[in-house]
Design a protein around this motif. Structure first.
Motif, mmCIF file in Angstrom:
data_model
loop_
_atom_site.group_PDB
_atom_site.id
_atom_site.type_symbol
_atom_site.label_atom_id
_atom_site.label_comp_id
_atom_site.label_asym_id
_atom_site.label_seq_id
_atom_site.Cartn_x
_atom_site.Cartn_y
_atom_site.Cartn_z
ATOM 1 N N ILE B 60 0.953 -1.234 0.017
ATOM 2 C CA ILE B 60 -0.066 -0.172 0.005
ATOM 3 C C ILE B 60 0.882 1.358 -0.106
ATOM 4 O O ILE B 60 1.913 1.112 0.736
ATOM 5 C CB ILE B 60 -0.878 0.207 1.188
ATOM 6 N N ALA B 61 0.531 2.274 -0.863
ATOM 7 C CA ALA B 61 1.287 3.517 -0.851
ATOM 8 C C ALA B 61 0.239 4.716 -1.010
ATOM 9 O O ALA B 61 -0.526 4.498 -1.983
ATOM 10 C CB ALA B 61 2.485 3.650 -1.620
ATOM 11 N N ALA B 62 0.240 5.715 -0.119
ATOM 12 C CA ALA B 62 -0.351 6.793 -0.698
ATOM 13 C C ALA B 62 0.270 7.629 -1.755
ATOM 14 O O ALA B 62 1.493 7.857 -1.832
ATOM 15 C CB ALA B 62 -0.562 7.752 0.753
ATOM 16 N N GLU B 63 -0.520 8.323 -2.654
ATOM 17 C CA GLU B 63 0.158 8.945 -3.997
ATOM 18 C C GLU B 63 0.640 10.267 -3.604
ATOM 19 O O GLU B 63 0.207 11.220 -3.591
ATOM 20 C CB GLU B 63 -0.818 9.047 -4.997
ATOM 21 N N GLY B 87 -6.153 10.949 -3.786
ATOM 22 C CA GLY B 87 -7.068 11.747 -3.104
ATOM 23 C C GLY B 87 -6.269 13.422 -3.043
ATOM 24 O O GLY B 87 -4.951 13.426 -3.222
ATOM 25 N N ASP B 88 -7.218 14.097 -2.845
ATOM 26 C CA ASP B 88 -6.679 15.857 -2.929
ATOM 27 C C ASP B 88 -5.950 15.986 -1.690
ATOM 28 O O ASP B 88 -6.005 15.443 -0.503
ATOM 29 C CB ASP B 88 -7.999 16.799 -2.506
ATOM 30 N N GLY B 89 -4.851 16.612 -1.972
ATOM 31 C CA GLY B 89 -3.905 17.127 -0.882
ATOM 32 C C GLY B 89 -2.800 16.197 -0.813
ATOM 33 O O GLY B 89 -1.654 16.461 -0.131
ATOM 34 N N LEU B 90 -2.760 15.017 -1.218
ATOM 35 C CA LEU B 90 -1.953 13.981 -0.708
ATOM 36 C C LEU B 90 -0.361 14.434 -1.651
ATOM 37 O O LEU B 90 0.784 14.074 -0.835
ATOM 38 C CB LEU B 90 -1.933 12.562 -1.450
ATOM 39 N N ARG B 206 -7.540 3.506 -4.693
ATOM 40 C CA ARG B 206 -8.937 3.992 -3.753
ATOM 41 C C ARG B 206 -8.934 5.304 -3.339
ATOM 42 O O ARG B 206 -7.675 5.847 -2.781
ATOM 43 C CB ARG B 206 -8.643 2.899 -2.485
ATOM 44 N N GLU B 207 -9.802 5.928 -3.365
ATOM 45 C CA GLU B 207 -10.001 7.234 -2.969
ATOM 46 C C GLU B 207 -10.029 7.344 -1.124
ATOM 47 O O GLU B 207 -10.745 6.971 -0.960
ATOM 48 C CB GLU B 207 -11.120 8.109 -3.646
ATOM 49 N N VAL B 208 -8.987 8.239 -1.003
ATOM 50 C CA VAL B 208 -9.128 8.554 0.650
ATOM 51 C C VAL B 208 -9.019 10.169 0.847
ATOM 52 O O VAL B 208 -8.666 11.084 0.180
ATOM 53 C CB VAL B 208 -7.933 8.031 1.233
ATOM 54 N N THR B 209 -9.139 10.550 2.113
ATOM 55 C CA THR B 209 -9.492 11.833 2.467
ATOM 56 C C THR B 209 -8.661 11.783 3.768
ATOM 57 O O THR B 209 -8.694 11.105 4.629
ATOM 58 C CB THR B 209 -10.737 12.340 3.029
ATOM 59 N N ALA B 210 -7.353 12.697 3.844
ATOM 60 C CA ALA B 210 -6.586 12.799 4.961
ATOM 61 C C ALA B 210 -7.236 13.628 5.896
ATOM 62 O O ALA B 210 -7.789 14.864 5.614
ATOM 63 C CB ALA B 210 -5.322 13.364 4.374
ATOM 64 N N PRO B 211 -7.137 13.113 6.990
ATOM 65 C CA PRO B 211 -7.611 14.039 8.214
ATOM 66 C C PRO B 211 -6.499 15.163 8.223
ATOM 67 O O PRO B 211 -5.430 15.196 8.006
ATOM 68 C CB PRO B 211 -7.603 13.183 9.737
ATOM 69 N N ALA B 212 -6.843 16.196 9.160
ATOM 70 C CA ALA B 212 -5.984 17.315 9.164
ATOM 71 C C ALA B 212 -4.889 17.128 10.058
ATOM 72 O O ALA B 212 -4.754 15.962 11.042
ATOM 73 C CB ALA B 212 -6.652 18.387 10.019
ATOM 74 N N GLY B 213 -3.684 17.626 9.604
ATOM 75 C CA GLY B 213 -2.282 17.401 10.418
ATOM 76 C C GLY B 213 -2.333 18.227 11.717
ATOM 77 O O GLY B 213 -3.071 19.196 11.870
ATOM 78 N N SER B 214 -1.644 17.929 12.478
ATOM 79 C CA SER B 214 -1.468 18.555 13.928
ATOM 80 C C SER B 214 -0.092 19.466 14.156
ATOM 81 O O SER B 214 0.137 19.571 15.192
ATOM 82 C CB SER B 214 -1.753 17.534 14.916
ATOM 83 N N ILE B 215 0.754 19.277 13.135
ATOM 84 C CA ILE B 215 2.197 19.906 13.339
ATOM 85 C C ILE B 215 2.258 21.138 12.703
ATOM 86 O O ILE B 215 1.548 21.367 11.835
ATOM 87 C CB ILE B 215 3.048 18.928 12.746
ATOM 88 N N THR B 216 2.794 22.166 13.291
ATOM 89 C CA THR B 216 3.033 23.339 12.721
ATOM 90 C C THR B 216 4.464 23.552 12.685
ATOM 91 O O THR B 216 5.340 24.040 13.664
ATOM 92 C CB THR B 216 2.356 24.751 13.545
ATOM 93 N N VAL B 217 4.989 23.690 11.308
ATOM 94 C CA VAL B 217 6.352 23.798 11.454
ATOM 95 C C VAL B 217 6.699 25.548 10.883
ATOM 96 O O VAL B 217 5.872 26.127 10.280
ATOM 97 C CB VAL B 217 7.056 23.108 9.878
ATOM 98 N N LEU B 218 7.735 25.914 11.743
ATOM 99 C CA LEU B 218 7.799 27.463 11.664
ATOM 100 C C LEU B 218 8.908 27.671 10.765
ATOM 101 O O LEU B 218 8.994 28.678 9.907
ATOM 102 C CB LEU B 218 8.170 27.923 13.321
ATOM 103 N N SER B 219 9.925 26.826 10.825
ATOM 104 C CA SER B 219 10.960 26.932 9.785
ATOM 105 C C SER B 219 11.534 25.570 9.337
ATOM 106 O O SER B 219 11.594 24.764 10.399
ATOM 107 C CB SER B 219 11.988 27.997 9.965
#
Ligand SMILES: Cc1cc2nc3c(=O)[nH]c(=O)nc-3n(C[C@H](O)[C@H](O)[C@H](O)COP(=O)(O)OP(=O)(O)OC[C@H]3O[C@@H](n4cnc5c(N)ncnc54)[C@H](O)[C@@H]3O)c2cc1C
Ligand SMILES: Nc1ncnc2c1ncn2[C@@H]1O[C@H](COP(=O)(O)O)[C@@H](O)[C@H]1O
Lengths: 313, 252
Positions: B60-63, B87-90, B206-219
C-alpha cells in the motif's frame, strides 16, 4: 509550564543513559515545572533518579512494547502533564508516539533542543538524515522524542531515589517476552581500538572493504562501519557503530562514505579526531568532523594507504 | 496470514533539497523522492514471510508523489496486490498521523492481520508510522525489528536495542511491526520484469481523505555551521598526503 513527565528507558533491568539525559533536559527547559519520572522495570532502576520530584513506576520484568506504551499512556492520563519527554531510542520508539496517539497528545520526534516561543516553546528537530532542522511549535500537551545527547546524563543523574515513588499497576499487554539475545563475542572489539577505519554505504560494494582493511593495517587500526554495511552482510554486526551498534571513542575515527545520520553520530561523535571523506560536500558528517575531504573514497583510500606507506618508508 | 506492507516516498537526501518560498517545507515538485529505505526492508521481510508461510501480501502507498514504480517493483518482487491511495492534498505530503488516520480503514478492508512498515523515515517529524498505526488499530506491535517468523496465531519478532542486545517477542495477531532490517538484504527486481508487470498487472486505486495534520512547522533550514571541519583541498594525492600528516600529528 507546570508539569513534565520524563520516561525512563529500562532494558534488561538497566536504566539507559537517556533517562538521566531527559531529567537534565527537562530541568533546563522548564526549571519551574514539577518533574515526574515514569517507567517500567525493577525498583532498583529508580536509583539515580533523585533529580526527579516524583516517580510513577510499574514493577515489571522482561520487555514488552505495548506494556511500555500503556504505562506511559496511563501516566499521561493520570498526571495530565504539559510536556512528556521520551528518548529517541528503541524503547522510546515503542512508547512515545503510541502514548501520544492513545492520550490525544501531539507528537514531535528527533528533538535536539527547545527554545522559548511567545510564552510557549518551539522544538528543533533534526530530520532528513541530518540535512535539515525543523523548528516546530510545541502545543500544550505534547510528547517529544528527544535525541541522545540533548541533555547531560552526568547532570541528570542524582544519587538516590525520587522523594516520592507512586506505583502504577502493570497494564495488560498483548505481547509476551521470550528472552533476551546477547551479542556473540567477536574476534575484534571495536570499542577497544584507538584507530577505526569506518566505512559506509559509499564504499559501494563488499569487494571494496578490502581497501579499508589495507588502510586499517597501515594505521594499526581496525575496520568498523555504519549500519547499512552490516545489513548488506559485508561486515559482522560487531563492527557496527551507532545507536543500534557500538558506542566508540577512539583517538582517530575515519568516516569513509558515511553520511552522518543522527543514529550514526550517536555512536562516534565523542571520538578525539574525526576525519570524514564523502563525495557530497553537504553531508552532515562534516558538521562533527575535524577534518573533511570531498572525494571519492575509492580514489582516496588507496591514495592515503600509499601516502602512509611512503611516510613509513 | 494476510500481510500489508505500507510504504512511503521520502525526500532523497543525496539530491538537492529545495525549500519552499515560505521556508517551511521542501518544494516537493523540485526534489527527488524515493521509497523509504526501511520500507524496502519491511517489504523484503514480508516477502520472506510469504515464502515461508504462504501469506498473501498487499503493498500500500499513498500517492504523495509518483508511487507507481515503487508499487510495480513490489509486485515484480512477489507482492500479490498493490493498492494506491489517491486523493486531494496528498501530493503535498502528509504527516504520519494523517497517514495512519487514512490507513486504519484501508487495512480493515484489505483484511490484513499483520502490517509491516519501516521503523522510521527521514521525514517522520510527528513520530513513527508503525506506532501511530498500532495505536489507531489497537493491535499488538513492536518497533526496531530485525527478524520476524510466523508461529501460528502469533509472530515472533526480534527487537534490537543498543549494543547488539535483542529481545524475542511473541506478538499475537493482528500485529503491527516497524521493521529496521530484514534478515536478507532487499532483493533486486530486474527492470525488464518490472516493465512486464506494468503490462500484465494493474494497481488498484482507492480514494481517501486525509484528516487534518497536527504539526506546525515554523521553519525548515540546514543546520547552522557549528565550526565544522577543516576542509582539505587539492588533488587526491595532496589530500591524502595532508591527512597522513594529520594522522602523524595525532601520534598514529
Ligand atoms: C532505530 C535505528 C537505529 C539505527 N542504528 C544505526 C546504527 O547503529 N549505526 C548506523 O550507522 N546507522 C543506524 N541507523 C541507520 C541510519 O539512520 C542511517 O540510515 C545510516 O547511518 C546511514 O548509513 P551510511 O551513512 O553508510 O549511508 P548513507 O546515508 O546512504 O550515506 C552514504 C554516504 O556516502 C557518500 N558516498 C557515496 N558514494 C561515495 C563515494 N564513492 N565516495 C565517497 N562518498 C560516497 C554519500 O554522499 C553519502 O553521504 C539506524 C536507524 C534506525 C531507524
Ligand atoms: N511527511 C512530510 N514530508 C514532507 N512534507 C510534508 C510531510 N507532511 C506534511 N508535509 C507538508 O508540510 C506541510 C506543512 O504543514 P502545514 O503547516 O499543515 O501546511 C503540510 O501541509 C504538507 O504539505
Amino acid at each position: 509550564m507546570k508539569k513534565v513527565l520524563a520516561f525512563i528507558d529500562v532494558v534488561d533491568g538497566q536504566p539507559g543513559e537517556i533517562g538521566y539525559e531527559l531529567l537534565d533536559f527537562a530541568r533546563q527547559a522548564a526549571p519551574e515545572a514539577e518533574l515526574v519520572a515514569v517507567g517500567a522495570g525493577p525498583q532498583a532502576a529508580l536509583e539515580g533518579l533523585a533529580g526527579a520530584d516524583r516517580a510513577l513506576w510499574t514493577v515489571a520484568d522482561g520487555y514488552r512494547p505495548d506494556l511500555v506504551g500503556e504505562v506511559l499512556t496511563a501516566a499521561i492520563v493520570a498526571e495530565q502533564p504539559d510536556l512528556v519527554l521520551v528518548g529517541s531510542t528503541a524503547v522510546g520508539m515503542d512508547a512515545g508516539t503510541y502514548a501520544a496517539a492513545k492520550s490525544g497528545y501531539a507528537s514531535i520526534a528527533y528533538v535536539r533542543s527547545l527554545e522559548p516561543l511567545d510564552g510557549s516553546l518551539a522544538a528543533q528537530s533534526v530530520i532528513l538524515g541530518g540535512k535539515m532542522v525543523a523548528r516546530v511549535a510545541v502545543p500544550d500537551r505534547t510528547v517529544l522524542q528527544v535525541l541522545a545527547g540533548a541533555g547531560s546524563a552526568e547532570r541528570g543523574r542524582v544519587p538516590g531515589r525520587p522523594a516520592q515513588v507512586g506505583t502504577l499497576a502493570e497494564p495488560a499487554a498483548k505481547a509476551s517476552f521470550e528472552g533476551f539475545g546477547r551479542p556473540e563475542a567477536q574476534d575484534v572489539d571495536i570499542t577497544r581500538h584507538d584507530v577505526l577505519v569506518s566505512v559506509g554505504r559509499g564504499i559501494g560494494d563488499a569487494s571494496n572493504i578490502e581497501l579499508a582493511e589495507e588502510l586499517a593495517e597501515a594505521l594499526g587500526g581496525v575496520v568498523s562501519s555504519s549500519r547499512p554495511v552490516v545489513d548488506a552482510g559485508w561486515l559482522p554486526k560487531a563492527r557496527q557503530v551507532g545507536k543500534s551498534g557500538n558506542k566508540v571513542k577512539p583517538k582517530v575515527y575515519l568516516a569513509l562514505g558515511i553520511s552522518g545520520a543522527p543514529e550514526h553520530l550517536e555512536g562516534m561523535r565523542d571520538a578525539a579526531c574525526i576525519i570524514a571523506v564523502n563525495t557530497d560536500p553537504a553531508a552532515p558528517i562534516f558538521e562533527v568532523a575535524h577534518y573533511g575531504v570531498v572525494d571519492d573514497v575509492l580514489d582516496f583510500i588507496p591514495a592515503l594507504t600509499e601516502s602512509l606507506r611512503v611516510r613509513q618508508g | 496470514m494476510r500481510i500489508a506492507v505500507v510504504m512511503k516516498l521520502v525526500p532523497d537526501v543525496v539530491e538537492e533539497l529545495v525549500l519552499s518560498e515560505d521556508g517551511k517545507r521542501l518544494e516537493r515538485g523540485d526534489i527527488a523522492l524515493k521509497a523509504n529505505e526501511f520500507d524496502e526492508q519491511a517489504l523484503e521481510q514480508a516477502l520472506l514471510l510469504k515464502e515461508s508461510s504462504g501469506a498473501e501480501l498487499t503493498v500500500i502507498a499513498a500517492e504523495t508523489g509518483d508511487v507507481d514504480e515503487m508499487l510495480y517493483t513490489a509486485l515484480a518482487k512477489g507482492a500479490d496486490r498493490a493498492l494506491k491511495l489517491v486523493g486531494d492534498g496528498l501530493q503535498d505530503g502528509i504527516w504520519n498521523a494523517q497517514y495512519a488516520g487514512i490507513l486504519v480503514d484501508v487495512i480493515a478492508d484489505v483484511g490484513a492481520d499483520a502490517v509491516l512498515t519501516g521503523v522510521q523515515a527521514n521525514d517522520d517529524l510527528d513520530g513513527q508510522l508503525a506506532t501511530w498505526l498500532a495505536a489507531g488499530l489497537g493491535w499488538s506491535f513492536a518497533t526496531v525489528v530485525s527478524g520476524v517468523e510466523a508461529a501460528g496465531e502469533s509472530l515472533i519478532a526480534k527487537k534490537e536495542f543498543a549494543g547488539g542486545l535483542t529481545a524475542n517477542l511473541r506478538l499475537p495477531l493482528p500485529a503491527v511491526l516497524g521493521i529496521q532490517a530484514s534478515p536478507e538484504p532487499p532483493r533486486y527486481a530486474p527492470i525488464s520484469r518490472v516493465r512486464q508487470i506494468m503490462k500484465t498487472q494493474s494497481l488498484e486505486e482507492r480514494e481517501v481523505t486525509a484528516p487534518a495534520g497536527s504539526i506546525t512547522v515554523l521553519s525548515l533550514r540546514p543546520p547552522e555551521k557549528t565550526g565544522g571541519a577543516e576542509m582539505i583541498e587539492g588533488d587526491v594525492q595532496a589530500k591524502a598526503a595532508r591527512i597522513a600528516e594529520v594522522l602523524a600529528q595525532q601520534g598514529i
